[in-house]
Design an enzyme around this catalytic site. Structure first.
Site, PDB file in Angstrom:
ATOM      1  CB  CYS A  67      -5.232   5.729   0.479  1.00 21.95           C
ATOM      2  SG  CYS A  67      -4.307   4.186   0.364  1.00 21.95           S
ATOM      3  CD  GLU A 107      -1.077  -2.034   1.462  1.00 20.50           C
ATOM      4  OE1 GLU A 107      -1.885  -1.524   2.243  1.00 20.50           O
ATOM      5  OE2 GLU A 107      -1.434  -2.739   0.500  1.00 20.50           O
ATOM      6  CG  HIS A 132     -10.407  -4.387   6.048  1.00 19.94           C
ATOM      7  ND1 HIS A 132      -9.252  -5.049   6.349  1.00 19.94           N
ATOM      8  CD2 HIS A 132     -10.081  -3.469   5.102  1.00 19.94           C
ATOM      9  CE1 HIS A 132      -8.269  -4.585   5.595  1.00 19.94           C
ATOM     10  NE2 HIS A 132      -8.739  -3.626   4.825  1.00 19.94           N
ATOM     11  CG  ASP A 179      -2.292  -3.347   5.514  1.00 23.39           C
ATOM     12  OD1 ASP A 179      -2.588  -4.041   6.499  1.00 23.39           O
ATOM     13  OD2 ASP A 179      -2.971  -3.315   4.473  1.00 23.39           O
TER      14      ASP A 179
HETATM   15  C1  PEP Z   1      -4.078   0.647   4.194  1.00 23.52           C
HETATM   16  O1  PEP Z   1      -3.534  -0.430   4.441  1.00 23.52           O
HETATM   17  O2  PEP Z   1      -3.778   1.722   4.756  1.00 23.52           O
HETATM   18  C2  PEP Z   1      -5.148   0.707   3.173  1.00 23.52           C
HETATM   19  C3  PEP Z   1      -5.639   1.855   2.787  1.00 23.52           C
HETATM   20  O3  PEP Z   1      -5.660  -0.450   2.692  1.00 23.52           O
HETATM   21  P1  PEP Z   1      -6.614  -1.414   3.539  1.00 23.52           P
HETATM   22  O4  PEP Z   1      -7.062  -0.678   4.756  1.00 23.52           O
HETATM   23  O5  PEP Z   1      -7.750  -1.794   2.672  1.00 23.52           O
HETATM   24  O6  PEP Z   1      -5.706  -2.557   3.854  1.00 23.52           O
HETATM   25 MG    MG Z   2      -3.773  -2.067   3.116  1.00 25.70          MG
END
Ligand code: PEP
Ligand code: MG
Length: 583
Positions: free
Chosen positions: A515, A444, A200, A468
C-alpha cells in the site's frame, strides 16, 4: 526572464498559472482574497492595526521607568519611526486594493520583500534594521489577528476566489493537514521548497490529482507573487516566466495529457488480469471518507488503506469522539457497498501532527519516535475509542482493522488485547459489531519483515508499507529533501526484502498487499508482479495507469526473470537484469 527550477515530481500532469506565494509563516497567517467591494474596509483594518501598535508603543515609551536602559527608549523610538513610515503601508495597501489580498497576507508579502532587500545589504548596522522591521510587522500582525472580524476559521485559510487566472501555490512547506484543506479550493498546482516523493504532503498533493513538485529548494525565494509558472508534475520541473514558445509547447503537452487520461477511462470496466490470466486486485488508498466515491467509480475492489489520522489532524478541533468517528467510518463502508475497507488506526507523529486543540501529549516529529501504534498504545483510551468506532462500522459492511508500524511482539499482544477489550465494551453496551472482524498488520519496519512468521501467526492479512519500509531500511527521513536522492526503491536490499515478505505470506496463504507509493507507480508494476504481488493498493488517481501495465504483463515470464534481478548486487548487473525484466 525565463528560468527553470528542479525538484521531486510527485503528481502527474501539467499546470499553467500564476504563482500565489505563501510566506514562511504562511500557515500562521490567514491567506484569502477579500470580496470585491471590501477593499477599503480591509485597508482600514490594516491602518487601524498600525495605529493600535503606534499607541501601544507610545504608551510603553511614556511609562518607561526612569532607570530603564537608554537603549530601551531608543529601541522604541526606532520602532515608532518605522511604524510611521508610509513606505511600510504603501505596498500592502496597493496589494489589498488591486489584488484583494487580505491585510495580513499583504503585510507579510511586503515584509518578505523588505527582508530580502535587507539580506543583500553589506552594512552590518543597516542589516540589523531588518530585525526591527520584522518585529514591528509581527506586532501589527498580532494586532490584526486580535481584530475579531479578521480572526478566520480554518476553512477561510485560503478562499476559492480566483486570482484572474489559474493559481499555483508556492510555499516553503505545507503541512499535510493544511494541504488537505486546500483540497476544497480551486488551485491548479503546488510547488514547495521542502518535501520528498513519499512525504505525507506529497501523498496528499497526489490525492488531489493536481500537478505538484516538491523539494524545489529555493522556490519560495526565487518565485514572485504573480509570476507565470508552468509545473511539469511528471518531470519535476517548474518553469518560471515561460516565454510564448515554451508556453505553447507546454499547452500542447497538457492537451495530450488530458487526452491520454480520457483514453484511460476506457479501461475502467475490463477485468484486471494479466495476459497469462493471473487475476490482480486493485485497491484504493484514501485520506478522507468522500474519496471512496471515486475509488469505486474507478473500479477499486476495496479500500486497502484508509489513513484515518486525517480525521484527527485539524489543528483547531478537539479529537473526534467515538460517535463522530463511527459516522465517518460508516460513511466509507456504505460508499464501498460491501467491499472491504482497511481502516488503518491513527498514524500520527513524524511529519503528521495532531490537532492542536486536542490537548494531548506531544508525538514529536522524529520518524523514529512516538509514532503510529507506539503512540496509540501510550493513549489507550483514545485507541479504544477508535477501535470501538471501527468495530461499530463493521456491523454495516466489511470494515477491517489495520495496525501501522508494529515491530515488537509486546506491541502486537497489547494491540490484540485492546481490540478484545473494545469488543467487550461494545458488547456490554449492547451495540452491534462483527465479532470476527479481520485484523491486519502493516509491514513497514525491517524488523517486522525479518520475523514475518510472528505476524503471519497472529494476523488475518498483511499490507506492506513500502514508504516506511524504504525509509527505515535505508535510514533516510522520507520527508527530508536533503536525503531524497538516497530514497531508492530499487536498492537490492529493498527488492530482496519485498520478495521475502510476499513469498512467505503466499506460502502461508495469508493475503498480502503493498500500500506504499510503489504500488501506484506504473513504472514499478511489472517489477512488483515479478516479485509475486497480486494485491496493489494505491491512490485512486493511479488505478487505471497501473491497470494498463497489468493488462500488458505476463506474470509467468516476469517471475522467471526475477531471480536475476534479486541476485544482482552490482549496479550494472542490476540494470541489465531490470532491463531484461521490463523489456
Ligand atoms: C507506507 O508507509 O508505505 C504507508 C502506506 O503508510 P504511510 O505512507 O501513511 O506512512
Ligand atoms: Mg507508513
Amino acid at each position: 526572464m525565463t528560468f527553470a527550477l528542479h525538484g521531486t515530481p510527485v503528481s502527474n500532469g501539467i499546470a499553467i498559472g500564476k504563482a500565489v506565494l505563501i510566506s514562511r509563516a504562511a500557515l500562521e497567517v490567514s491567506h484569502y482574497l477579500i470580496e470585491v467591494g471590501k477593499e477599503e474596509a480591509e485597508s482600514q483594518k490594516l491602518l487601524d492595526a498600525f495605529e493600535q501598535v503606534r499607541l501601544e508603543l507610545a504608551q510603553l515609551r511614556k511609562g518607561l521607568p526612569k532607570d530603564a536602559p537608554q537603549e530601551m527608549a531608543a529601541f522604541l523610538d526606532v520602532h515608532g519611526m518605522i511604524l510611521s513610515d508610509p513606505a511600510l503601508t504603501e505596498k500592502p495597501l496597493t496589494l489589498i486594493r488591486t489584488q484583494r489580498l487580505n491585510a495580513a497576507w499583504a503585510l507579510t508579502t511586503e515584509l518578505n520583500d523588505l527582508l530580502e532587500q535587507f539580506a543583500e545589504i553589506e552594512d552590518a548596522y543597516l542589516k540589523e534594521r531588518a530585525n526591527d522591521i520584522r518585529q514591528v510587522a509581527e506586532r501589527v500582525l498580532k494586532a490584526l489577528n486580535a481584530q475579531k472580524k479578521d480572526a478566520l476559521s480554518d476553512s477561510d485559510l485560503l478562499s476559492p476566489s480566483d486570482v484572474g487566472v489559474d493559481a499555483i501555490i508556492v510555499a516553503h512547506d505545507i503541512a499535510p493537514h493544511d494541504m488537505l484543506r486546500f483540497k476544497e479550493h480551486a488551485f491548479t498546482g503546488f510547488v514547495t521548497d521542502l518535501g520528498g516523493k513519499t512525504s505525507h504532503t506529497a501523498i496528499v498533493a497526489r490525492s488531489m490529482e493536481i500537478p505538484a513538485v516538491v523539494g524545489v529548494r529555493h522556490a519560495s525565494e526565487m518565485i514572485r507573487h504573480g509570476d507565470w509558472l508552468v509545473i511539469d508534475g511528471k518531470q519535476g520541473v517548474v518553469v518560471v516566466a515561460p516565454d510564448d514558445q515554451l508556453l505553447a509547447e507546454y499547452r500542447l503537452l497538457q492537451a495530450q495529457d488530458i487526452q491520454e487520461t480520457r483514453k484511460l477511462q476506457e479501461l475502467k470496466y475490463s477485468p484486471t488480469a494479466t495476459v497469462d490470466h493471473v487475476s490482480i486486485e486493485l485497491l484504493a488508498n484514501i485520506e478522507l471518507p468522500e474519496d471512496a466515491t471515486q475509488a469505486v467509480e474507478l473500479g477499486a475492489i476495496g479500500v486497502g488503506l484508509f489513513r484515518s489520522e486525517f480525521l484527527f489532524m485539524d489543528r483547531k478541533q478537539a479529537l473526534p469522539d467515538e460517535e463522530q468517528q463511527y459516522q465517518e467510518y460508516r460513511r466509507v463502508v456504505d460508499l464501498m457497498q460491501g467491499l472491504p475497507v482497511n481502516i488503518r488506526t491513527i498514524d500520527v507523529g513524524a511529519d503528521k501532527a495532531l490537532g492542536a486543540g486536542s490537548d494531548l501529549s506531544e508525538t514529536g516529529t522524529s520518524p523514529l519516535g512516538l509514532r503510529a501504534i507506539r503512540w496509540s498504545l501510550t493513549e489507550p483510551e483514545i485507541f479504544l475509542t477508535q477501535l470501538r468506532a471501527i468495530l461499530r462500522a463493521s456491523a454495516h459492511g466489511q470494515a477491517r482493522i489495520m495496525i501501522p508500524m508494529l515491530a515488537h511482539v509486546k506491541e502486537i499482544d497489547e494491540t490484540l488485547r485492546l481490540i478484545e477489550k473494545a469488543k467487550q465494551q461494545l458488547h456490554q453496551r449492547g451495540l452491534a459489531f462483527n465479532p470476527d472482524i479481520q485484523v491486519g498488520a502493516m509491514i513497514e519496519i525491517p524488523a517486522a519483515a525479518l520475523v514475518l512468521p510472528l505476524f503471519i501467526n497472529r494476523f488475518d492479512f498483511l499490507s506492506i508499507g513500502t514508504n516506511d519500509l524504504i525509509q527505515y531500511t535505508l535510514a533516510i527521513d522520507r520527508a527530508d529533501h536533503a536525503v531524497a536522492h538516497l530514497y531508492d526503491p530499487f536498492h537490492p536490499a529493498i527488492l530482496n526484502l519485498l520478495f521475502s515478505i510476499i513469498d512467505q505470506a503466499k506460502r502461508a496463504n495469508i493475503p498480502v498487499a503493498v500500500c506504499g507509493e510503489m504500488a501506484g507507480d506504473p513504472s514499478m508494476t511489472k517489477l512488483l508482479l515479478g516479485l509475486g504481488l497480486t494485491d496493489f493498493s494505491m491512490h485512486f488517481s493511479q488505478l487505471l495507469l497501473v491497470k494498463r501495465e497489468i493488462l500488458k504483463a505476463d506474470v509467468g515470464l516476469l517471475k522467471s526473470r526475477i531471480a536475476a534481478v534479486l541476485q544482482a548486487i552490482e549496479p550494472e548487473d542490476q540494470a541489465k537484469a531490470l532491463h531484461k525484466l521490463l523489456s
